[in-house]
Scaffold this active site. Sequence first.
Site, PDB file in Angstrom:
ATOM      1  CB  SER A  64      -0.830   0.142   1.335  1.00 17.13           C
ATOM      2  OG  SER A  64      -2.306  -0.780   0.717  1.00 17.13           O
ATOM      3  CE  LYS A  67      -3.744   0.776  -1.410  1.00 16.10           C
ATOM      4  NZ  LYS A  67      -4.387  -0.029  -0.269  1.00 16.10           N
ATOM      5  CE1 TYR A 190      -4.758  -1.184  -4.750  1.00 19.72           C
ATOM      6  CE2 TYR A 190      -5.261  -3.439  -4.587  1.00 19.72           C
ATOM      7  CZ  TYR A 190      -5.158  -2.287  -3.895  1.00 19.72           C
ATOM      8  OH  TYR A 190      -4.943  -2.500  -2.515  1.00 19.72           O
ATOM      9  CE1 TYR A 243      -3.203  -0.391   5.152  1.00 14.25           C
ATOM     10  CE2 TYR A 243      -1.698  -0.976   6.819  1.00 14.25           C
ATOM     11  CZ  TYR A 243      -1.843  -0.767   5.439  1.00 14.25           C
ATOM     12  OH  TYR A 243      -1.083  -1.393   4.543  1.00 14.25           O
ATOM     13  CB  VAL A 261      -0.109  -5.711   4.391  1.00 14.87           C
ATOM     14  CG1 VAL A 261      -1.336  -4.964   4.769  1.00 14.87           C
ATOM     15  CG2 VAL A 261      -0.263  -6.144   2.701  1.00 14.87           C
TER      16      VAL A 261
HETATM   17  N1  GLU Z   1      -2.208  -5.664  -1.865  1.00 17.74           N
HETATM   18  C1  GLU Z   1      -2.931  -5.320  -0.787  1.00 17.74           C
HETATM   19  C2  GLU Z   1      -4.532  -5.527  -0.802  1.00 17.74           C
HETATM   20  O1  GLU Z   1      -5.032  -4.938  -1.804  1.00 17.74           O
HETATM   21  C3  GLU Z   1      -2.410  -3.963  -0.158  1.00 17.74           C
HETATM   22  C4  GLU Z   1      -2.785  -3.839   1.211  1.00 17.74           C
HETATM   23  C5  GLU Z   1      -2.189  -3.050   2.075  1.00 17.74           C
HETATM   24  O2  GLU Z   1      -0.928  -3.163   1.833  1.00 17.74           O
HETATM   25  O3  GLU Z   1      -2.831  -2.248   2.731  1.00 17.74           O
HETATM   26  O4  GLU Z   1      -5.126  -6.201   0.088  1.00 17.74           O
END
Ligand code: GLU
Length: 307
Positions: A64, A67, A190, A243, A261
């Site tokens: 993430s 992002k 994504y 998060y 994650v």
């Molecule tokens: N590829 C993970 C998902 O989409 C990313 C989650 C993350 O790092 O928050 O679930």
Amino acid sequence: MNFQTVLDDIAEALAPEAGREGEVARYIPALARVDARRFGIALRTREGEEAAAGDGRTPFSIQSISKLFTLTLAMRHLPEAALWERIGREPSGNPFNSLVQLESEHGKPRNPFINAGAIAVADRIVSLYGGDAKGSLAGFMSHLAGEPVDFDREVAASEASTGFRNVALANFMKSFGKLDHDVGAVLDLYFHQCALSMSCLQLARAAGYLCRDGVHPFDVGENVVTERQARRINALMLTCGTYDAAGDFAFRIGLPCKSGVGGGIVAVVPDRLTLAVWSPALDATGNSLLGMKALEMFAARTGLSVF
Ligand code: GLU
């Protein structure tokens, strides 16, 4: 301040704890195999001084943290209205992959850093680059890091074959008319962005524009984003980047951060430096346990904070 000594001390202090507590992300099979005892940390100052310790030069799955960079790419090329009409800017207070809020808010994700928001940003990037979206993103990341950056194809395939919840989020948004492009094309971008493979040092370099008022980390005579946009990205990181633990991060660390994650966290000390840590074992909110501890130690030891 001798940053190399600071990072060496943190790596040494935390080494005995690595992998003792927390859990490596298991819902993506390729991530479940990562050694929970890895620990890396690296930074780059506004002036270009660098330091790294532990596994700070070992690539890992940035997940993430991507992002942050897709949002930057979208902000760089799209008019503000085209971006923010589809995505909010409020902390979600919900897990990163929650469907519940998306339904009550009619397919408009709370912010660009939860999965739904990042999928909406990916849709915007497909608008910009069409079939070349993945290549353009890898090119942008390499341009920022100053060296080639690529996807880990095994992780991307692993995500695609198990990402049922992300498929649900994307279809849900599509049903509300909030995605313009084919769900498959958007998710392909994504899943690949999550599978970008980078080290702490590469991440500290690539995020450098966030501590330099938007100016490219390597003085190539270019702004990555405007000063105002850089400030806004930092604000979003502080409020939404970790998060539903963003409040705790602000309280304990006091720096804009974005976590993934894969166990990585990027932190920004505006006007001073960017810092990245990696430790794969996560807490219940999906943030790296030791990564958070390392950032807390760094902030305490250096006194650097936005507050
Ligand atoms: N590829 C993970 C998902 O989409 C990313 C989650 C993350 O790092 O928050 O679930």
